[in-house]
Write an enzyme that holds these catalytic residues in place. Structure first.
Site, PDB file in Angstrom:
ATOM      1  CD  GLU A  91     -16.077 -16.184  29.021  1.00 17.06           C
ATOM      2  OE1 GLU A  91     -15.138 -15.213  29.202  1.00 17.06           O
ATOM      3  OE2 GLU A  91     -15.395 -16.504  30.564  1.00 17.06           O
TER       4      GLU A  91
ATOM      5  CD  GLU B 187     -10.740 -17.905  28.888  1.00 19.88           C
ATOM      6  OE1 GLU B 187      -9.748 -16.755  29.429  1.00 19.88           O
ATOM      7  OE2 GLU B 187     -11.954 -16.990  28.185  1.00 19.88           O
TER       8      GLU B 187
END
Length: 502
Positions: free
Chosen positions: A291, A172
């Site tokens: 995710e 991320e």
């Protein structure tokens, strides 16, 4: 209400990559300590791993497990988790404001993977660290011996290389909350150089670069375009993340959010195709949706824990207790991945144990299946083979997320051996059964071998250590084959699995 579906044996979407049913474990909350590892537990083996948890993980048959993060990895020194346990440092984890004792590191995790019948998908720190630490980590894990890092692994007690083939280059990195957050250009350049160094060691590695952490980011989807502009030739997959919530307590809006997931995948597929054309490349980058899950039940509790400023050890963070409504959402998410298996090659439910997870444990006590365990279990077990294109004609509804959302969310998988056709179907209608009518083209000798149904009168019903089967699947017999058609009644707000012998 009637819904008509047409399925044809030859109308294929893609061969499903089994890694679509992968998982994730981060050094966060009780995922590791109290989750997979609890030396004093009655079921703990000689390595301190909980056997009751291992049994539940093996049942899910999840082919890969991503580790060690997540936000955790962006300030993690992998060297802290190797060597004699008594000499490992205790560190402060800035991502989750907790203490990390480093009693589990890469070597122990690989051992756990072997026991769980899964494989490691390792992430390297491209936040506070970079290329050099990544290549050293790779050499430590994968080189047989005769070098500094490989001999250090052997000295630590692991003589054979771990042979980890799947690696994530950071996590991320588009997020300002991330330690070492970078612009798309900065990250893309770093990922490219790191990938080239890692391929200098082993050309057969599969490398995942960071895409957007969610589709609401201001930089989406320009982030993906800029990153792939820098590292398209050296990457294999780009990662996407998405979590689902129903804070407004509107079930139909909540269930419609699977359409947002589909748009996310479609958009990034278009970005991949654009950069591929711009690069004049023959390679198509895959999507690693590493995710995904429902995440909102524990938000208030998490705020209170983190506000104490105590730097606790393995606190009860992100411990969402899932209800029956979440079964319907997770079933729809998995259906989306199956229908978009032409793009999504890897997907990791986040996470596996205790932390927004299908498996929950008590410290020193029981382990049990949360409600969302079951749709993941059935998809993993029967969702391998060829995803088939369906033509669906049925009633729809309008939501805040999208108009004309079908009440029936359905996918179909023709098994690898060609002997079974499985339908995964969610009836999103709150009060009306759907009369399913499926025209079976090319499946002349079909017969129903199993029909599984999950429904409950209370959308907020949950499973607990005391009542672990409050929400659970049951076998029913409403489905039948007549005149080359599958007909079945799907109850309101229900998750269904119908398996045909073909």
């Amino acid at each position: 209400m009637k819904t008509n579906v047409v399925v044809h044996r030859d109308f294929r979407i893609a061969t499903i990559d089994s890694r679509l049913y992968s998982s994730f474990l981060e050094h966060l909350g009780r995922a590791i300590y109290g989750g997979i590892y609890e030396p004093g537990h009655p079921t703990a083996d000689e390595d301190g791993f909980r056997q009751d948890v291992l049994d539940l993980v093996r049942e899910l048959d999840t082919p890969y497990c991503r580790y060690p993060g997540g936000n955790f990895v962006s300030a993690y020194n992998w060297e802290d988790g190797v060597g004699p346990r008594a000499e490992r440092p205790v560190r402060l984890d800035l991502a989750w404001r907790t203490r990390e004792a480093n009693q589990i590191g890469v070597n122990e995790f690989v051992d756990w993977c072997k026991k769980a019948n899964t494989k490691p998908m390792l992430a390297v720190n491209l936040g506070s660290r970079g290329l050099d630490a990544a290549r050293n980590f790779l050499e430590y894990c994968n080189h047989p011996g005769g070098t500094y890092w490989s001999d250090l692994r052997r000295k630590h007690g692991w003589s054979n290389p771990h042979d980890v083939k799947l690696w994530c280059l950071g996590n991320e990195m588009d997020g300002p909350w991330q330690v070492g957050h970078k612009s798309a250009y900065e990250y893309g350049r770093l990922a490219d150089e790191t990938a080239k160094a890692m391929r200098g060691f082993d050309k057969s590695l599969e490398l995942v670069v960071c895409g957007s952490s969610n589709s609401d980011m201001k930089t989406y989807p320009e982030w993906e375009a800029q990153v792939l502009e820098q590292c398209y030739d050296s990457a294999d997959h780009i990662s996407l993340h998405m979590y689902f919530a129903n804070r407004e307590k509107n079930t139909l809006n909540y269930l419609a959010r699977a359409t947002k997931l589909d748009r996310y995948i479609t958009t990034i597929g278009g970005v991949i195709d654009y950069i591929k054309a711009k690069k004049r490349s023959k390679k198509t980058i895959g999507i690693s949706f590493d995710e995904w899950n429902v995440w909102y039940h524990s938000n208030q509790q998490d705020k209170e824990i983190l506000a104490r400023d105590e730097w606790p050890d393995a606190p009860h963070l992100l411990e969402d207790i899932y209800n029956f409504e979440d079964v319907l959402q997770v079933g729809g998410i998995l259906n989306t991945f199956i229908r978009r298996s032409d793009r999504v090659r890897i997907a990791c439910i986040a996470q596996l144990v205790n932390v927004i997870a299908p498996i929950m444990t008590e410290d020193g006590g029981a382990a049990w299946r949360q409600t969302i365990y079951y749709p993941f279990y059935y998809a993993s077990r029967y969702g391998r083979g060829t995803a088939l294109q369906l033509v669906v004609d049925g009633p729809t509804y309008d939501s805040d997320e999208e108009n004309d959302v079908p009440y029936l969310d359905v996918s179909a998988v023709h098994s690898e051996d060609g002997k079974t056709l499985t339908f995964f179907a969610v009836n999103r209608h709150p009060s009306t059964a759907l009369d399913l009518d499926v025209r079976l083209e090319g499946f002349g000798n079909a017969r129903v071998v199993e029909q599984v149904e999950m429904t409950h009168g209370d959308l907020e019903a949950v499973n607990t250590a005391v009542r672990p089967k409050t929400v659970a699947p049951v076998n029913v017999e409403s489905g039948k084959i007549e005149d080359g058609r599958l007909r079945a009644a799907l109850k309101p707000f229900s998750y269904n699995v119908i398996r045909l012998s073909v």
